[in-house]
Design a protein around this motif. Structure first.
Motif, short mmCIF file in Angstrom:
data_model
loop_
_atom_site.label_atom_id
_atom_site.label_comp_id
_atom_site.label_asym_id
_atom_site.label_seq_id
_atom_site.Cartn_x
_atom_site.Cartn_y
_atom_site.Cartn_z
N GLN A 97 45.52 64.81 -28.24
CA GLN A 97 46.57 65.92 -28.69
C GLN A 97 47.05 64.83 -29.36
OE1 GLN A 97 48.32 68.46 -26.13
NE2 GLN A 97 47.42 67.98 -24.00
N GLY A 113 48.49 64.37 -20.25
CA GLY A 113 49.52 64.40 -22.21
C GLY A 113 50.83 63.97 -22.32
N LEU A 136 51.29 74.65 -23.28
CA LEU A 136 50.56 74.56 -22.27
C LEU A 136 51.22 75.56 -21.30
CD1 LEU A 136 53.06 73.19 -19.53
CD2 LEU A 136 53.96 73.63 -22.18
N TYR A 153 53.96 71.54 -29.30
CA TYR A 153 52.66 71.99 -27.87
C TYR A 153 53.08 72.78 -27.31
CZ TYR A 153 51.57 70.01 -23.21
OH TYR A 153 51.11 69.81 -21.85
N ASP A 185 46.76 72.20 -24.96
CA ASP A 185 47.45 71.36 -23.54
C ASP A 185 45.85 71.51 -22.99
OD1 ASP A 185 48.36 69.11 -22.17
OD2 ASP A 185 47.86 71.30 -20.77
N ALA A 190 44.07 69.46 -18.14
CA ALA A 190 45.17 69.14 -20.12
C ALA A 190 43.09 68.48 -20.80
CB ALA A 190 45.87 68.11 -19.65
#
Length: 676
Positions: free
Chosen positions: A305, A335, A323, A321, A289, A299
């Motif tokens: 992404q 995102g 983060l 994903y 991210d 991000a």
């Protein structure tokens, strides 16, 4: 402890699940008020089937009884076990993130022998976290004690190891050099009876042995960890461990100081080499991210992404994903919408992605010791001309079946084993095409230079000289047969190195080298010499052929991107090598991949529109209309259905003479067409 979903009772359970994973890289402070039910509800909004979260190593995110593991002082919210149980109720598997690359300063002070040591004898203390060496007792033994405590007190389904191996940089990318600790010195001397090298230099024979040392010790450590974990729970998923072909997880990320351009095929590349090399391993390539370590709370472009996620799917991988922090308290959710869209698409069509295999006809060799720029240039040559190809890691290439391939490309990969060289020659002899670039196979797998190139199929008698700087050189197309992309162009330019060699009499030479010549002032900008040194050669070998390219077109194209280079290679692939590609009117900015169900019931054609990559920015792609795609189709009966999984619409098609043409009304970012 609660029972996990499947891991305690079903061997290889990971192969039966759809993979939509989210890594919430929890900070210490995230445990202060974490709520298990909210945590799970946030995951369910994405339709995640798996979560990866911080557990042990540098900091224990649970109450630990071990004296040399630093326990987080912020454990006021719901416990790790509460979170695991809530996830399991929602049919979400949970993988423990561990990191044994560092210890907190108080732990180091009790065990200074565990630390990494620089050439100057210094440790690396980064914000109170001290780097430890792979060969120390901490990583070899004490880490296993931590793993044992973690897995016997918590019902994790899998485990992931962050920053494994030999770490020589810190989070600010400062380079600290080869570790000189007593453990490394002792092990290296025992293996080679030599002192450790003090700098990374491939011209140094001791450093070349150090690379072998690292390979051996890493494999030993991987096996040691595998044995320890499976003795605790034989059905636990161990990410990235080749002793257990379960899940291979990696990252598509950015970095402020990284050289440009961005590698726009990063996710495709990462997915391809896993599935091409380690099947039945599942590829999970995460879209990171944030922008870089220093900017973890901001991000990257949502379009970047989303592109990464669809590249994963296009090439047969799962979704992932990553983060910093939690989903609920993340400060840049820009995102989320596009990530959810990709996750929801996969949730709706997850059965279509089970038991599929690529229909690639070309293998592109890849590995840790190759030229990244040459490899990436060849990746682009193939992707942007719509060839169906797999990437295969060199260390396992000799073990992977090559039956489906028409050609294997060695993109300046110098260090290959005798076994792999023999397989390449046998492949050509049996009717395949080997394309070797520059110094491919000039060294063995211990990085020692061979007296002559390993690949007999190339027909090289001897290498006379390697000139590193060919600035202002060109190749003259004296005969344009087979160069349909050069109707009014007579020259192809070259930069970088060139290999002067003698060839066997039967070797065909193509193009004529114009060596470096005057380029200034303009009045004297002309050449006077055209040699018989080739731009590439073709050697008939058994039923097949070996093609040798004595320069590096991939590196040149990756760096400069001129169509003069890609057109030359496109003609070589199409006319000289005779390779078939996906045809039609697709833009080079569209990536295409074709997969088939292993039971033969259907095929899946993917298209990804990369036109949003503009300079160094990722925008929404420019929609494309009225596309026609023609793929190989060798079934006797025409398909009953050609349908878009994205739009739900049936598409017009025609099938004859071993091919299938599909009309695609429009393409935004992603298309998936099921042929059945």
């Amino acid at each position: 402890m609660s029972k996990s979903i499947e891991a305690e009772s079903r061997p290889n359970w990971w192969a039966m699940r759809p993979w939509r994973q989210i890594q919430t890289n929890l900070r210490e402070i995230d445990m202060m008020d974490i709520n298990a039910e909210q945590f799970v509800a946030d995951l369910q909004e994405f339709k995640a089937t798996s979560v990866l979260l911080n557990a042990a190593g540098i900091i224990a995110s649970y109450p630990t009884k071990l004296p040399f593991q630093f326990q987080s002082p912020f454990l006021q919210g719901d416990s790790l076990q509460d979170i695991i149980e809530a996830c399991h109720k929602a049919d979400i598997v949970v993988t423990a993130r561990t990191d044994f690359s560092k210890v907190r300063r108080p732990v180091y002070e009790q065990h200074p022998e565990w630390a990494y040591k620089s050439v100057q004898g210094n440790i690396v203390d980064y914000n109170g976290d001290v780097h430890v060496c792979l060969n120390s007792d901490y990583q070899q033994d004490y880490a296993i004690e931590i793993i044992r405590e973690l897995l016997t007190t918590h019902d994790f389904d899998g485990i992931f190891f962050n920053m494994g191996g030999y770490q020589v940089k810190d989070y600010s990318y400062n380079y600290h050099g080869i570790c000189q600790c007593d453990n490394c010195q002792r092990k290296f001397k025992a293996m080679f009876d030599l002192p450790l090298p003090i700098k990374e230099d491939m011209k140094d024979p001791v450093f070349r042995k150090y690379k072998v040392f690292k390979n051996i010790t890493l494999q030993e450590h991987s096996k040691r960890i595998y044995d320890a974990i499976t003795s605790i729970n034989p059905n636990l998923l161990i990410s990235n461990n080749l002793n257990q072909r379960s899940v291979y997880r990696q990252e598509s990320n950015t970095a402020i100081a990284r050289s440009l351009p961005h590698w726009q095929y990063d996710a495709s590349d990462n997915t391809k080499f896993v599935l091409g090399s380690y099947k039945p391993m599942i590829s999970l390539n995460t879209t990171v991210d944030f922008i870089d370590y220093q900017y973890r709370h901001v991000a990257v472009s949502p379009h970047q992404q989303e592109l990464r996620l669809y590249q994963n799917l296009t090439n047969g991988g799962g979704l992932d994903y990553y983060l910093i922090g939690r989903l609920d308290n993340h400060e840049d959710k820009s995102g989320y919408e596009r990530i959810k869209k990709a996750f929801h698409y996969h949730a709706e069509h997850q059965d279509e992605y089970k038991d599929i295999t690529s229909r690639s006809t070309i293998a592109l060799l890849r590995g840790p010791d190759g030229s990244t720029s040459e490899y990436q240039g060849w990746f682009r040559f193939l992707a942007e001309n719509h060839y169906m190809f797999d990437a295969i890691m060199v260390p396992v290439a000799a073990e992977v079946p090559w039956d489906k391939f028409k050609a294997v490309i060695v993109p300046d990969y110098q260090a290959i084993s005798d076994e792999l060289a023999r397989k390449l020659d046998a492949f050509a002899e049996e009717g395949g095409i080997v394309i070797s670039v520059s110094r491919g196979g000039f060294s063995d797998d211990t990085y020692e230079r061979r007296s002559s190139p390993a690949l007999k199929c190339l027909g090289i008698e001897r290498v006379n000289e390697i000139v590193e700087d060919m600035t202002s050189s060109c190749f003259k197309l004296t005969d344009k047969t087979g160069f349909s992309r050069f109707p009014v162009t007579d020259l192809a330019y070259i930069d970088g190195s060139y290999i002067y060699a003698d060839y066997e009499d039967k070797v065909e030479k193509h193009l004529s080298l114009i060596p470096p010549h005057m380029f200034g002032p303009p009045e004297r900008c002309y050449y006077t010499l055209v040699t018989d040194h080739p731009g590439f050669t073709v050697n008939p070998y058994g039923k097949g052929k070996g093609i040798f390219i004595p320069w590096r077109p991939g590196s040149l194209f990756h760096r400069q991107g001129h169509t003069n280079t890609i057109d030359l290679i496109a003609d070589l692939l199409e006319h000289t090598a005779g390779l078939k590609r996906i045809e039609g009117n697709l833009s080079p900015m569209v990536e295409a991949a074709l997969f088939a169900k292993e039971d033969g019931s259907s095929e899946l054609l993917h298209l990804v529109n990369g036109s949003g990559h503009f300079g160094v920015t990722f925008y929404a792609p420019v929609p494309m209309y009225n596309l026609e795609v023609t793929i190989p189709y060798d079934k006797e009966q025409k398909p009953q259905s050609v349908k878009s999984l994205v739009t739900g619409k049936d598409y017009e098609f025609s099938a004859d003479s071993g091919s299938l043409s599909v009309k695609v009304p429009s393409l935004e970012l992603f298309e998936a067409i099921k042929i059945s």
